[in-house]
Design a protein around this motif. Structure first.
Motif, PDB file in Angstrom:
ATOM      1  N   GLY A  18       0.803  -1.218   0.000  1.00 39.55           N
ATOM      2  CA  GLY A  18       0.000   0.000   0.000  1.00 39.55           C
ATOM      3  C   GLY A  18       0.834   1.264   0.000  1.00 39.55           C
ATOM      4  O   GLY A  18       0.589   2.163  -0.822  1.00 39.55           O
ATOM      5  N   PRO A  19       1.804   1.385   0.915  1.00 41.38           N
ATOM      6  CA  PRO A  19       2.630   2.598   0.877  1.00 41.38           C
ATOM      7  C   PRO A  19       3.342   2.792  -0.465  1.00 41.38           C
ATOM      8  O   PRO A  19       3.477   3.921  -0.933  1.00 41.38           O
ATOM      9  CB  PRO A  19       3.634   2.370   2.019  1.00 41.38           C
ATOM     10  N   LEU A  20       3.756   1.718  -1.081  1.00 40.56           N
ATOM     11  CA  LEU A  20       4.390   1.821  -2.397  1.00 40.56           C
ATOM     12  C   LEU A  20       3.394   2.347  -3.432  1.00 40.56           C
ATOM     13  O   LEU A  20       3.710   3.243  -4.222  1.00 40.56           O
ATOM     14  CB  LEU A  20       4.938   0.451  -2.810  1.00 40.56           C
ATOM     15  N   ALA A  21       2.178   1.799  -3.431  1.00 39.65           N
ATOM     16  CA  ALA A  21       1.147   2.247  -4.372  1.00 39.65           C
ATOM     17  C   ALA A  21       0.781   3.710  -4.125  1.00 39.65           C
ATOM     18  O   ALA A  21       0.639   4.495  -5.072  1.00 39.65           O
ATOM     19  CB  ALA A  21      -0.096   1.361  -4.252  1.00 39.65           C
ATOM     20  N   VAL A  22       0.643   4.087  -2.849  1.00 41.16           N
ATOM     21  CA  VAL A  22       0.283   5.474  -2.532  1.00 41.16           C
ATOM     22  C   VAL A  22       1.426   6.421  -2.901  1.00 41.16           C
ATOM     23  O   VAL A  22       1.177   7.522  -3.399  1.00 41.16           O
ATOM     24  CB  VAL A  22      -0.124   5.614  -1.054  1.00 41.16           C
ATOM     25  N   ALA A  23       2.659   6.012  -2.697  1.00 38.12           N
ATOM     26  CA  ALA A  23       3.791   6.850  -3.095  1.00 38.12           C
ATOM     27  C   ALA A  23       3.766   7.102  -4.597  1.00 38.12           C
ATOM     28  O   ALA A  23       3.997   8.233  -5.052  1.00 38.12           O
ATOM     29  CB  ALA A  23       5.110   6.203  -2.673  1.00 38.12           C
ATOM     30  N   ALA A  24       3.469   6.059  -5.375  1.00 38.17           N
ATOM     31  CA  ALA A  24       3.382   6.220  -6.830  1.00 38.17           C
ATOM     32  C   ALA A  24       2.227   7.150  -7.198  1.00 38.17           C
ATOM     33  O   ALA A  24       2.371   8.038  -8.050  1.00 38.17           O
ATOM     34  CB  ALA A  24       3.218   4.865  -7.504  1.00 38.17           C
ATOM     35  N   TYR A  25       1.081   6.955  -6.542  1.00 35.53           N
ATOM     36  CA  TYR A  25      -0.074   7.812  -6.806  1.00 35.53           C
ATOM     37  C   TYR A  25       0.237   9.259  -6.433  1.00 35.53           C
ATOM     38  O   TYR A  25      -0.062  10.185  -7.188  1.00 35.53           O
ATOM     39  CB  TYR A  25      -1.305   7.322  -6.039  1.00 35.53           C
ATOM     40  N   ALA A  26       0.835   9.467  -5.247  1.00 35.59           N
ATOM     41  CA  ALA A  26       1.154  10.817  -4.779  1.00 35.59           C
ATOM     42  C   ALA A  26       2.134  11.499  -5.728  1.00 35.59           C
ATOM     43  O   ALA A  26       1.980  12.692  -6.034  1.00 35.59           O
ATOM     44  CB  ALA A  26       1.712  10.772  -3.361  1.00 35.59           C
ATOM     45  N   ALA A  27       3.116  10.763  -6.210  1.00 35.52           N
ATOM     46  CA  ALA A  27       4.077  11.331  -7.161  1.00 35.52           C
ATOM     47  C   ALA A  27       3.361  11.750  -8.446  1.00 35.52           C
ATOM     48  O   ALA A  27       3.611  12.843  -8.981  1.00 35.52           O
ATOM     49  CB  ALA A  27       5.183  10.329  -7.464  1.00 35.52           C
ATOM     50  N   GLY A  28       2.479  10.904  -8.933  1.00 39.12           N
ATOM     51  CA  GLY A  28       1.701  11.250 -10.124  1.00 39.12           C
ATOM     52  C   GLY A  28       0.778  12.428  -9.876  1.00 39.12           C
ATOM     53  O   GLY A  28       0.654  13.329 -10.721  1.00 39.12           O
ATOM     54  N   TYR A  29       0.142  12.434  -8.711  1.00 38.86           N
ATOM     55  CA  TYR A  29      -0.736  13.550  -8.351  1.00 38.86           C
ATOM     56  C   TYR A  29       0.051  14.865  -8.312  1.00 38.86           C
ATOM     57  O   TYR A  29      -0.390  15.873  -8.865  1.00 38.86           O
ATOM     58  CB  TYR A  29      -1.394  13.280  -6.998  1.00 38.86           C
ATOM     59  N   LEU A  30       1.196  14.847  -7.665  1.00 33.30           N
ATOM     60  CA  LEU A  30       1.990  16.074  -7.549  1.00 33.30           C
ATOM     61  C   LEU A  30       2.473  16.581  -8.904  1.00 33.30           C
ATOM     62  O   LEU A  30       2.655  17.786  -9.083  1.00 33.30           O
ATOM     63  CB  LEU A  30       3.166  15.861  -6.588  1.00 33.30           C
ATOM     64  N   ARG A  31       2.636  15.678  -9.859  1.00 26.22           N
ATOM     65  CA  ARG A  31       3.041  16.112 -11.205  1.00 26.22           C
ATOM     66  C   ARG A  31       1.916  16.880 -11.899  1.00 26.22           C
ATOM     67  O   ARG A  31       2.171  17.621 -12.843  1.00 26.22           O
ATOM     68  CB  ARG A  31       3.481  14.927 -12.044  1.00 26.22           C
ATOM     69  N   THR A  32       0.662  16.694 -11.451  1.00 25.23           N
ATOM     70  CA  THR A  32      -0.457  17.433 -12.043  1.00 25.23           C
ATOM     71  C   THR A  32      -0.585  18.836 -11.461  1.00 25.23           C
ATOM     72  O   THR A  32      -1.320  19.652 -12.000  1.00 25.23           O
ATOM     73  CB  THR A  32      -1.798  16.694 -11.838  1.00 25.23           C
ATOM     74  N   VAL A  33       0.122  19.087 -10.360  1.00 26.49           N
ATOM     75  CA  VAL A  33       0.089  20.408  -9.712  1.00 26.49           C
ATOM     76  C   VAL A  33       1.186  21.255 -10.351  1.00 26.49           C
ATOM     77  O   VAL A  33       2.305  20.773 -10.546  1.00 26.49           O
ATOM     78  CB  VAL A  33       0.327  20.269  -8.192  1.00 26.49           C
ATOM     79  N   PRO A  34       0.877  22.512 -10.691  1.00 26.15           N
ATOM     80  CA  PRO A  34       1.914  23.367 -11.286  1.00 26.15           C
ATOM     81  C   PRO A  34       3.179  23.385 -10.416  1.00 26.15           C
ATOM     82  O   PRO A  34       3.097  23.425  -9.199  1.00 26.15           O
ATOM     83  CB  PRO A  34       1.258  24.749 -11.332  1.00 26.15           C
ATOM     84  N   SER A  35       4.322  23.357 -11.068  1.00 26.70           N
ATOM     85  CA  SER A  35       5.585  23.324 -10.323  1.00 26.70           C
ATOM     86  C   SER A  35       5.775  24.619  -9.544  1.00 26.70           C
ATOM     87  O   SER A  35       5.122  25.617  -9.797  1.00 26.70           O
ATOM     88  CB  SER A  35       6.758  23.083 -11.271  1.00 26.70           C
ATOM     89  N   GLY A  36       6.673  24.565  -8.610  1.00 24.38           N
ATOM     90  CA  GLY A  36       6.966  25.737  -7.791  1.00 24.38           C
ATOM     91  C   GLY A  36       6.248  25.664  -6.458  1.00 24.38           C
ATOM     92  O   GLY A  36       6.096  24.600  -5.867  1.00 24.38           O
ATOM     93  N   ARG A  37       5.782  26.824  -5.997  1.00 21.42           N
ATOM     94  CA  ARG A  37       5.176  26.916  -4.672  1.00 21.42           C
ATOM     95  C   ARG A  37       3.924  26.064  -4.532  1.00 21.42           C
ATOM     96  O   ARG A  37       3.694  25.478  -3.474  1.00 21.42           O
ATOM     97  CB  ARG A  37       4.845  28.362  -4.350  1.00 21.42           C
ATOM     98  N   ALA A  38       3.109  26.016  -5.558  1.00 22.12           N
ATOM     99  CA  ALA A  38       1.869  25.237  -5.470  1.00 22.12           C
ATOM    100  C   ALA A  38       2.176  23.762  -5.224  1.00 22.12           C
ATOM    101  O   ALA A  38       1.553  23.117  -4.376  1.00 22.12           O
ATOM    102  CB  ALA A  38       1.042  25.405  -6.747  1.00 22.12           C
ATOM    103  N   ARG A  39       3.145  23.249  -5.946  1.00 25.81           N
ATOM    104  CA  ARG A  39       3.513  21.840  -5.776  1.00 25.81           C
ATOM    105  C   ARG A  39       4.127  21.605  -4.398  1.00 25.81           C
ATOM    106  O   ARG A  39       3.840  20.600  -3.746  1.00 25.81           O
ATOM    107  CB  ARG A  39       4.469  21.400  -6.876  1.00 25.81           C
ATOM    108  N   THR A  40       4.953  22.532  -3.959  1.00 19.88           N
ATOM    109  CA  THR A  40       5.567  22.405  -2.637  1.00 19.88           C
ATOM    110  C   THR A  40       4.493  22.410  -1.552  1.00 19.88           C
ATOM    111  O   THR A  40       4.544  21.603  -0.614  1.00 19.88           O
ATOM    112  CB  THR A  40       6.567  23.558  -2.392  1.00 19.88           C
ATOM    113  N   ARG A  41       3.506  23.294  -1.667  1.00 21.43           N
ATOM    114  CA  ARG A  41       2.414  23.349  -0.680  1.00 21.43           C
ATOM    115  C   ARG A  41       1.616  22.053  -0.677  1.00 21.43           C
ATOM    116  O   ARG A  41       1.243  21.555   0.385  1.00 21.43           O
ATOM    117  CB  ARG A  41       1.511  24.540  -0.958  1.00 21.43           C
TER     118      ARG A  41
END
Length: 175
Positions: free
Chosen positions: A30-53
């Protein structure tokens, strides 16, 4: 419309990887799957401050979940069978579920944004049902009685859902 459906399907797949994996002696799945999902999710957020937040939101949600579920474990409300243990007092796969929950707040669950009372009711009902599903799948055990466990988990999630929504709104709106 496609993105919310894909997000909901990914949420369900990750939830089953966490709970089903733990029940079958694969608590790392599960943690592996969620890490992959979270990484993919964060790639959909504009880079910079928004992604960091958003990354901070996920990290803070995981930390809050670790503390909240550890309190349940230490109070005897929640225990894990030996095959599901990866970490203590709460487990890594439970923390991953909190991260997963935070990741869908701005998408599939955005209809609750600003509706803290609704979020509290959803948490109070949905939280205990999710933990009951985990117990039925063999990933956790609730005690000392189901009534006591449902009450404690209901309070936990009645507070957690509005808090997570508030955190998501702050992460989204911060300059």
């Amino acid at each position: 419309m496609t993105r919310p459906i894909v997000s909901l399907a990914a949420f369900q797949a990750c939830w089953f990887a966490c709970v089903g994996g733990a029940a079958r002696g694969l608590p790392w799945l599960g943690p592996l799957a969620v890490a992959a999902y979270a990484a993919g999710y964060l790639r959909t957020v504009p880079s910079g401050r928004a992604r960091t937040r958003q990354a901070w939101l996920l990290a803070l949600a995981g930390a809050a979940g670790y503390v909240a579920d550890s309190i349940l474990v230490l109070s005897g409300v929640l225990t894990f069978p030996p095959q599901a243990v990866l970490g203590w007092p709460s487990t890594a796969w439970m923390v991953a579920l909190w991260v997963l929950q935070a990741a869908i707040l701005g998408g599939v669950m955005s209809w609750m944004r600003g509706r803290f009372l609704v979020a509290s009711v959803v948490g109070a009902v949905g939280g205990p049902l999710a933990y009951l599903a985990g117990e039925r799948m063999g990933a956790a055990m609730l005690g000392p009685s189901h009534a006591a466990a449902f009450a404690a988990i209901g309070v936990e999630w009645a507070l957690a859902m509005p808090l997570l929504l508030w955190m998501e709104m702050r992460a989204r709106l911060a300059p």
